[in-house]
Enzyme design. Sequence first.
Site, PDB file in Angstrom:
ATOM      1  N   ALA A  12       3.105   6.810  -2.882  1.00 47.95           N
ATOM      2  CA  ALA A  12       2.378   6.652  -4.149  1.00 47.95           C
ATOM      3  C   ALA A  12       3.170   5.831  -5.152  1.00 47.95           C
ATOM      4  CB  ALA A  12       2.082   8.029  -4.730  1.00 47.95           C
ATOM      5  N   ARG A  18      -4.617  -4.942  -6.993  1.00 43.42           N
ATOM      6  CA  ARG A  18      -6.048  -5.252  -6.896  1.00 43.42           C
ATOM      7  C   ARG A  18      -6.908  -4.376  -7.803  1.00 43.42           C
ATOM      8  NH1 ARG A  18      -5.691  -4.930  -0.436  1.00 43.42           N
ATOM      9  NH2 ARG A  18      -3.841  -3.727  -1.038  1.00 43.42           N
ATOM     10  N   TYR A 105      -1.265   8.273   2.572  1.00 41.32           N
ATOM     11  CA  TYR A 105      -1.230   7.301   1.486  1.00 41.32           C
ATOM     12  C   TYR A 105      -1.938   7.876   0.272  1.00 41.32           C
ATOM     13  CZ  TYR A 105       0.268   3.631   4.771  1.00 41.32           C
ATOM     14  OH  TYR A 105       0.962   2.881   5.686  1.00 41.32           O
ATOM     15  N   GLY A 106      -1.300   7.684  -0.875  1.00 33.91           N
ATOM     16  CA  GLY A 106      -1.856   8.221  -2.124  1.00 33.91           C
ATOM     17  C   GLY A 106      -3.182   7.612  -2.512  1.00 33.91           C
TER      18      GLY A 106
HETATM   19  C1  UD1 Z   1      -2.141   0.026   4.286  1.00 37.57           C
HETATM   20  C2  UD1 Z   1      -1.745  -0.236   5.752  1.00 37.57           C
HETATM   21  C3  UD1 Z   1      -2.973  -0.707   6.540  1.00 37.57           C
HETATM   22  C4  UD1 Z   1      -4.061   0.349   6.421  1.00 37.57           C
HETATM   23  C5  UD1 Z   1      -4.366   0.691   4.959  1.00 37.57           C
HETATM   24  C6  UD1 Z   1      -5.272   1.897   4.894  1.00 37.57           C
HETATM   25  C7  UD1 Z   1       0.600  -1.022   5.728  1.00 37.57           C
HETATM   26  C8  UD1 Z   1       1.500  -2.186   5.824  1.00 37.57           C
HETATM   27  N1  UD1 Z   1      -0.706  -1.269   5.777  1.00 37.57           N
HETATM   28  O1  UD1 Z   1      -2.542  -1.217   3.701  1.00 37.57           O
HETATM   29  O2  UD1 Z   1      -2.617  -0.905   7.890  1.00 37.57           O
HETATM   30  O3  UD1 Z   1      -5.216  -0.126   7.072  1.00 37.57           O
HETATM   31  O4  UD1 Z   1      -3.165   1.006   4.228  1.00 37.57           O
HETATM   32  O5  UD1 Z   1      -5.675   2.174   3.579  1.00 37.57           O
HETATM   33  O6  UD1 Z   1       1.063   0.090   5.624  1.00 37.57           O
HETATM   34  N2  UD1 Z   1       3.178   2.105  -1.400  1.00 37.57           N
HETATM   35  C9  UD1 Z   1       4.412   2.566  -1.791  1.00 37.57           C
HETATM   36  N3  UD1 Z   1       5.462   1.709  -1.810  1.00 37.57           N
HETATM   37  C10 UD1 Z   1       5.340   0.398  -1.457  1.00 37.57           C
HETATM   38  C11 UD1 Z   1       4.064  -0.067  -1.060  1.00 37.57           C
HETATM   39  C12 UD1 Z   1       3.002   0.814  -1.046  1.00 37.57           C
HETATM   40  O7  UD1 Z   1       4.587   3.743  -2.116  1.00 37.57           O
HETATM   41  O8  UD1 Z   1       6.353  -0.322  -1.510  1.00 37.57           O
HETATM   42  C13 UD1 Z   1       2.041   3.052  -1.402  1.00 37.57           C
HETATM   43  C14 UD1 Z   1       0.939   2.649  -2.348  1.00 37.57           C
HETATM   44  O9  UD1 Z   1       1.129   3.232  -3.620  1.00 37.57           O
HETATM   45  C15 UD1 Z   1      -0.321   3.173  -1.670  1.00 37.57           C
HETATM   46  C16 UD1 Z   1       0.050   3.195  -0.202  1.00 37.57           C
HETATM   47  O10 UD1 Z   1       1.450   3.073  -0.125  1.00 37.57           O
HETATM   48  O11 UD1 Z   1      -0.635   4.479  -2.094  1.00 37.57           O
HETATM   49  C17 UD1 Z   1      -0.626   2.070   0.588  1.00 37.57           C
HETATM   50  O12 UD1 Z   1      -0.255   0.831   0.039  1.00 37.57           O
HETATM   51  P1  UD1 Z   1      -1.299  -0.380  -0.078  1.00 37.57           P
HETATM   52  O13 UD1 Z   1      -0.597  -1.491  -0.746  1.00 37.57           O
HETATM   53  O14 UD1 Z   1      -2.572   0.083  -0.647  1.00 37.57           O
HETATM   54  O15 UD1 Z   1      -1.503  -0.740   1.469  1.00 37.57           O
HETATM   55  P2  UD1 Z   1      -2.780  -1.439   2.117  1.00 37.57           P
HETATM   56  O16 UD1 Z   1      -2.714  -2.885   1.875  1.00 37.57           O
HETATM   57  O17 UD1 Z   1      -4.006  -0.731   1.710  1.00 37.57           O
HETATM   58 MG    MG Z   2      -4.431   0.641   0.238  1.00 35.24          MG
END
Ligand code: UD1
Ligand code: MG
Length: 464
Positions: A12, A18, A105-106
């Site tokens: 999170a 976006r 994922y949050g």
């Molecule tokens: C991610 C997955 C993708 C999946 C999708 C499902 C990866 C690389 N990709 O993509 O395969 O289909 O989720 O919803 O994992 N976050 C952190 N730290 C970071 C980056 C992100 O805590 O450095 C957290 C974000 O706050 C978020 C979650 O991880 O809650 C997912 O990150 P997001 O950037 O939304 O990934 P997606 O592009 O959706």
């Molecule tokens: Mg996402």
Amino acid sequence: MMETELTIVILAAGLGTRMKSAKAKVLHRAGGQTLIEHVVDTALQLTPPDRVFVVVGHQADQVRQALGARGVGFIEQTEQKGTGHALMVGREALSPLPGRLMVLYGDCPLISAGTLRRLIGQQRESAAAATLITTLLEDPTGYGRVIADAAGRVEAIVEQKAATSEQLLVKEINSGIYCFAAAEFWAHIGRIRPDNPAKEYYLTDIVEILGRAGHSVRSMRISDPAEVLGINNRIELAKVDALFRGRKLEELMLAGVTIEKPETVTIDSSVRIGMDTVVEPFARILGSTTIGEECLIGACSILRDSRLGRRVVVGPFTSIQEAHLEDDAQAGPYARLRMGAQVESGAHVGNFVELKKTRLGAGSKAMHLAYLGDSDIGQGVNIGAGTITCNYDGVKKHATLIGNGAFIGSNSTLVAPVEIGECAYLGAGSVITHAVPPEALGLGRSRQVNKEGWVRKRRKVALS
Ligand code: UD1
Ligand code: MG
């Protein structure tokens, strides 16, 4: 089933570019709660709070605050270098914890505890190093694609940005929900490299890494894609909000609440409503509100963080916030109750009446056009139309006390601090600045004067 050998990490830390927002993505709300609260509450159904960790970064303090007293742990990711990096920063704290490691994922708040239990079960029974939840999407744009063989062994997850045109055609997507054998996971996470167009450490790369090390990764494909909808923009936020609302309405209707035109009604996940209560169209029932049995919630009313007993009637267009209405109380139409207002059993508050920090005793009535602030009003009191408590002198607020059985004549102005004794009677139109003793008549107005023949005399003067 509470698994003591299960650690859950919820990512999170991202801002969520976006969303086009100054606020971190997981702090946006759907179904009346922040996204992160939903995910944490689901996690807490599976494992004790000392085995739930939230990775925070953007607006870390606000995220901690949103989770209040849930007692979960936090891991700081000060720079967001990707979902893989988010776990790397927790390695020291988390890698000694034995058993299974689940990653959520949050921004994916609809997942149910039941589905997660199935995931744990499947992972426990298999010899795989990891099991991940996948689903088929008509439009998989934006999600990581699952590259699997015919037997369901996952070979890789390819992100949208890095996928070939052929891989982009794959409709099976990665939900972002995984259950790992913790030891295998921590032994290999260090191998993730930021070798992709975004220069991020992708957690999804762990699948190929485990494969190369001779471990297998399985998928658990679920049929209802709604559970794994991720939120990346406000269109998706609105869709997920609608799904939460729909779930809540169905749960209430199945439990015996009548909801008229449910598509117009908004009820937060945390609200509780008793059997045989009727909710009219366009009502909004929010926050920690609880409503007893056989109540009527009028059209277009808004209730927030309030408590209603049984058989309470709320008329249309009424606003109720942090208030308590006891059994058989009535409020509205067009009433406003706020800041600890208390309407005791059988008391009535009518149209265009506002109650602020005020108790209206059992059986008392304030039926029309009144402001009652910082007041304590006893039982069986009648508050006439147009009664105003002048509770504010420009600097301080003052209290008004009205004893049991008092009668407050219409258009009375009560200048606080002031006390009206039990069964006292105030003449209509009085401005009351001093205490009125019990059973006394209080009059605070000039006397009426009638001038006989005044009109005729005036006409004569005008004609001459
Ligand atoms: C991610 C997955 C993708 C999946 C999708 C499902 C990866 C690389 N990709 O993509 O395969 O289909 O989720 O919803 O994992 N976050 C952190 N730290 C970071 C980056 C992100 O805590 O450095 C957290 C974000 O706050 C978020 C979650 O991880 O809650 C997912 O990150 P997001 O950037 O939304 O990934 P997606 O592009 O959706
Ligand atoms: Mg996402």
